[in-house]
Design a protein around this motif. Sequence first.
Motif, mmCIF file in Angstrom:
data_model
loop_
_atom_site.group_PDB
_atom_site.id
_atom_site.type_symbol
_atom_site.label_atom_id
_atom_site.label_comp_id
_atom_site.label_asym_id
_atom_site.label_seq_id
_atom_site.Cartn_x
_atom_site.Cartn_y
_atom_site.Cartn_z
ATOM 1 N N UNK A 1 0.827 -1.210 0.000
ATOM 2 C CA UNK A 1 0.000 0.000 0.000
ATOM 3 C C UNK A 1 0.860 1.257 0.000
ATOM 4 N N UNK A 2 1.896 1.300 0.835
ATOM 5 C CA UNK A 2 2.732 2.496 0.910
ATOM 6 C C UNK A 2 3.478 2.734 -0.406
ATOM 7 N N UNK A 3 3.912 1.656 -1.060
ATOM 8 C CA UNK A 3 4.537 1.816 -2.380
ATOM 9 C C UNK A 3 3.540 2.397 -3.375
ATOM 10 N N UNK A 4 2.325 1.842 -3.377
ATOM 11 C CA UNK A 4 1.299 2.334 -4.296
ATOM 12 C C UNK A 4 0.952 3.785 -4.000
ATOM 13 N N UNK A 5 0.893 4.139 -2.711
ATOM 14 C CA UNK A 5 0.601 5.523 -2.345
ATOM 15 C C UNK A 5 1.687 6.467 -2.835
ATOM 16 N N UNK A 6 2.936 6.032 -2.746
ATOM 17 C CA UNK A 6 4.044 6.854 -3.250
ATOM 18 C C UNK A 6 3.962 7.013 -4.760
ATOM 19 N N UNK A 7 3.626 5.916 -5.444
ATOM 20 C CA UNK A 7 3.498 5.967 -6.902
ATOM 21 C C UNK A 7 2.391 6.930 -7.317
ATOM 22 N N UNK A 8 1.236 6.829 -6.672
ATOM 23 C CA UNK A 8 0.108 7.690 -7.032
ATOM 24 C C UNK A 8 0.324 9.131 -6.596
ATOM 25 N N UNK A 9 1.039 9.312 -5.510
ATOM 26 C CA UNK A 9 1.338 10.671 -5.062
ATOM 27 C C UNK A 9 2.142 11.430 -6.111
ATOM 28 N N UNK B 1 2.411 -8.292 -15.090
ATOM 29 C CA UNK B 1 1.884 -7.183 -14.312
ATOM 30 C C UNK B 1 2.916 -6.595 -13.374
ATOM 31 N N UNK B 2 3.664 -7.457 -12.687
ATOM 32 C CA UNK B 2 4.689 -6.970 -11.762
ATOM 33 C C UNK B 2 5.805 -6.276 -12.531
ATOM 34 N N UNK B 3 6.153 -6.805 -13.705
ATOM 35 C CA UNK B 3 7.183 -6.175 -14.538
ATOM 36 C C UNK B 3 6.754 -4.764 -14.945
ATOM 37 N N UNK B 4 5.490 -4.602 -15.312
ATOM 38 C CA UNK B 4 4.988 -3.279 -15.681
ATOM 39 C C UNK B 4 5.015 -2.337 -14.479
ATOM 40 N N UNK B 5 4.672 -2.849 -13.325
ATOM 41 C CA UNK B 5 4.677 -2.036 -12.110
ATOM 42 C C UNK B 5 6.087 -1.558 -11.780
ATOM 43 N N UNK B 6 7.061 -2.434 -11.955
ATOM 44 C CA UNK B 6 8.453 -2.059 -11.684
ATOM 45 C C UNK B 6 8.930 -1.010 -12.673
ATOM 46 N N UNK B 7 8.609 -1.193 -13.947
ATOM 47 C CA UNK B 7 9.020 -0.214 -14.965
ATOM 48 C C UNK B 7 8.386 1.147 -14.699
ATOM 49 N N UNK B 8 7.104 1.169 -14.369
ATOM 50 C CA UNK B 8 6.447 2.436 -14.076
ATOM 51 C C UNK B 8 7.059 3.099 -12.851
ATOM 52 N N UNK B 9 7.362 2.314 -11.844
ATOM 53 C CA UNK B 9 7.969 2.862 -10.635
ATOM 54 C C UNK B 9 9.307 3.514 -10.956
#
Length: 295
Positions: free
Chosen positions: A186-194, A243-251
């Motif tokens: 959740x905290x990772x996702x919050x940082x990404x969306x922030x 999906x995880x690969x895309x999440x890592x690239x976006x991050x």
Amino acid sequence: MPEQTKPHVTVLGLGRMGTPIASAFLDAGYPTTVWNRTAAKADALVAQGAIHATTTTEAVAAGPLVIAPLLDHDAVWQTLGPTVSALHGRTLVNLANSTPGQARELAAWAAGHGADYLDGAMMALPETVATPEGFFLYSGSQSAFTTHRRELEVMAPAHYFGTDPGSAEVHDLALLGTGYAALTGFLHAAALLNSVGTTPEVFAPLAARWLHGMAEFLPELAREAEAAAYADGVSTVDLNRAGVDSLIHLSRASGIATDVHEPLKALLDRRSADGHGQDSFSSVFELLRSQGTAE
């Protein structure tokens, strides 16, 4: 249960959990003795009807059931060490944070002084003591659990995991691991969306709704892992790997740390490379399962 048949309960330590635990016993009509290193912390409970013991030996001698919601293993030793003369015939319920090995060590020590021992783990917050929202885990003496289950249930719904005193701590740490993974995600996702202007407070209700759905998926993952039957899973290794690969690239592109999801990506890559890309996501269990014994 008639008042006169309720056993005397002792609560050692009146910190964040000890105080509501003692209060719960008083509310339920149990004669209750309390002790705390800082004596003034007992004042409100004494006003509620508790008996204040000035020494730990006096507290332990007060009745058959001794609850110790102390901070950690060292605090338990420091508190109980002087009480050996009073331990015989008592049931000691240790609710301090411990390792499985420490729980076994304390159980052996208690048995050597004629006391039954239950190790407990508090899966609750102070405000959820004595409510269905919290629950406690126990292991150790089966007879102690059976005899005092009514009292244990005063604190929270009670779950017993066998005679090994370390078992409750293993289950406690497993549950904590589940929670840590979810909260860190959740905290990772919050940082990404922030980084794109969505605040954590706006995101939190959506995340809670999503996690509720994830929780409902757990029995299916458990069934597959229990049976080692991964061929019919609706969410495959390769699907999640993408999906995880895309999440890592976006991050990375957003300047957000990828530490949270890199280990999962490595596990999915291994599973796929081993020829299990079309197996269920739950098959990652095969890479994680241990053949050892928890210490």
